[in-house]
Design a protein around this motif. Sequence first.
Motif, PDB file in Angstrom:
ATOM      1  N   PRO A   1       0.770  -0.984  -0.462  1.00 29.30           N
ATOM      2  CA  PRO A   1      -0.070   0.514  -0.069  1.00 29.30           C
ATOM      3  C   PRO A   1       0.896   0.872   0.418  1.00 29.30           C
ATOM      4  CG  PRO A   1      -1.141  -1.414   1.204  1.00 29.30           C
ATOM      5  CD  PRO A   1       0.291  -1.871   0.794  1.00 29.30           C
ATOM      6  N   GLU A   2       1.898   1.263   0.487  1.00 36.61           N
ATOM      7  CA  GLU A   2       2.698   2.571   0.844  1.00 36.61           C
ATOM      8  C   GLU A   2       3.605   2.949  -0.649  1.00 36.61           C
ATOM      9  OE1 GLU A   2       4.271   2.117   5.372  1.00 36.61           O
ATOM     10  OE2 GLU A   2       5.959   1.515   4.147  1.00 36.61           O
ATOM     11  N   ARG A   3       3.743   1.384  -1.461  1.00 36.72           N
ATOM     12  CA  ARG A   3       4.270   1.444  -2.670  1.00 36.72           C
ATOM     13  C   ARG A   3       3.355   2.433  -3.759  1.00 36.72           C
ATOM     14  NH1 ARG A   3       7.049  -2.582  -1.552  1.00 36.72           N
ATOM     15  NH2 ARG A   3       5.505  -4.212  -2.742  1.00 36.72           N
ATOM     16  N   VAL A   4       2.333   2.537  -3.152  1.00 34.22           N
ATOM     17  CA  VAL A   4       0.969   1.768  -4.663  1.00 34.22           C
ATOM     18  C   VAL A   4       0.983   3.644  -4.384  1.00 34.22           C
ATOM     19  CG1 VAL A   4      -1.807   2.474  -4.361  1.00 34.22           C
ATOM     20  CG2 VAL A   4      -0.441  -0.421  -4.947  1.00 34.22           C
ATOM     21  N   LEU A   5       0.776   4.381  -3.007  1.00 33.87           N
ATOM     22  CA  LEU A   5       0.955   5.560  -2.655  1.00 33.87           C
ATOM     23  C   LEU A   5       1.634   6.842  -3.368  1.00 33.87           C
ATOM     24  CD1 LEU A   5      -1.129   7.625  -1.741  1.00 33.87           C
ATOM     25  CD2 LEU A   5      -0.747   7.155   1.201  1.00 33.87           C
ATOM     26  N   TRP A   6       3.319   6.400  -2.798  1.00 37.64           N
ATOM     27  CA  TRP A   6       4.100   6.995  -3.062  1.00 37.64           C
ATOM     28  C   TRP A   6       4.534   7.017  -4.712  1.00 37.64           C
ATOM     29  CZ3 TRP A   6       6.762  10.387  -1.595  1.00 37.64           C
ATOM     30  CH2 TRP A   6       8.117   9.491  -2.118  1.00 37.64           C
TER      31      TRP A   6
ATOM     32  N   GLY B   1      -1.682   0.010   8.666  1.00 38.42           N
ATOM     33  CA  GLY B   1      -1.501  -1.620   8.608  1.00 38.42           C
ATOM     34  C   GLY B   1      -2.979  -2.415   9.252  1.00 38.42           C
ATOM     35  N   ASP B   2      -2.969  -3.769   8.375  1.00 38.35           N
ATOM     36  CA  ASP B   2      -4.350  -4.389   9.142  1.00 38.35           C
ATOM     37  C   ASP B   2      -3.792  -4.441  10.685  1.00 38.35           C
ATOM     38  OD1 ASP B   2      -4.794  -4.268   6.951  1.00 38.35           O
ATOM     39  OD2 ASP B   2      -4.045  -5.686   6.517  1.00 38.35           O
ATOM     40  N   THR B   3      -2.180  -5.053  11.115  1.00 38.82           N
ATOM     41  CA  THR B   3      -2.191  -4.851  12.420  1.00 38.82           C
ATOM     42  C   THR B   3      -2.296  -3.667  13.241  1.00 38.82           C
ATOM     43  OG1 THR B   3      -0.572  -5.030  11.940  1.00 38.82           O
ATOM     44  CG2 THR B   3      -1.034  -7.556  11.993  1.00 38.82           C
TER      45      THR B   3
ATOM     46  N   ASP C   1      -6.134  -1.328   3.945  1.00 37.80           N
ATOM     47  CA  ASP C   1      -7.333  -1.421   2.987  1.00 37.80           C
ATOM     48  C   ASP C   1      -7.907  -0.354   2.273  1.00 37.80           C
ATOM     49  OD1 ASP C   1      -9.383  -3.913   2.042  1.00 37.80           O
ATOM     50  OD2 ASP C   1     -10.835  -2.313   2.764  1.00 37.80           O
ATOM     51  N   ASP C   2      -8.135   1.137   2.569  1.00 42.31           N
ATOM     52  CA  ASP C   2      -8.919   2.127   1.811  1.00 42.31           C
ATOM     53  C   ASP C   2      -7.497   2.036   0.228  1.00 42.31           C
ATOM     54  OD1 ASP C   2     -10.925   2.801   3.435  1.00 42.31           O
ATOM     55  OD2 ASP C   2     -10.164   3.553   4.085  1.00 42.31           O
ATOM     56  N   VAL C   3      -6.415   2.189   0.849  1.00 41.00           N
ATOM     57  CA  VAL C   3      -5.280   2.387  -0.015  1.00 41.00           C
ATOM     58  C   VAL C   3      -5.344   1.303  -1.229  1.00 41.00           C
ATOM     59  CG1 VAL C   3      -2.640   2.869  -0.878  1.00 41.00           C
ATOM     60  CG2 VAL C   3      -3.477   3.789   1.082  1.00 41.00           C
ATOM     61  N   MET C   4      -5.809   0.182  -1.298  1.00 39.95           N
ATOM     62  CA  MET C   4      -5.234  -0.586  -1.831  1.00 39.95           C
ATOM     63  C   MET C   4      -6.933  -1.370  -2.777  1.00 39.95           C
ATOM     64  SD  MET C   4      -2.574  -1.846  -1.893  1.00 39.95           S
ATOM     65  CE  MET C   4      -2.449  -3.754  -3.046  1.00 39.95           C
TER      66      MET C   4
END
Length: 114
Positions: free
Chosen positions: A8-13, A52-54, A81-84
């Motif tokens: 998710p960080e890669r996607v947002l970045w 993250g999820d946890t 989850d929101d990012v993905m």
Amino acid sequence: MRTEMTQPERVLWTALRAKRFDGTKFTRQVPLGPFIADFVARSRKLVIEVDGDTHNDEARDERRTAWLAAQGYRVVRVSNDDVMRNLEGVMQIIGEALAAAPLPTLSPEGRGLK
């Protein structure tokens, strides 16, 4: 500091880097006092945290947010989850936070941003 970003960080970045979003410069994994922020737009005093999820340490998050706010930063938290699943919605939230952030101005001497 972590060298490996989560998916998710890669996607947002990818969406934020190189002034791709709103012409705003974001940096990643930024040390701010005792904390490491996932993404920061220093010129707009905006921190983006991807949780993250946890992730479930609300007391730590509150302390972190309070410290950052005392330094003049606003914090936007989004979930993995929101990012993905809803990157467009995440970007809208970030856009709204940027719209509410003051734009940098030139110093009275005209020698840079203040």
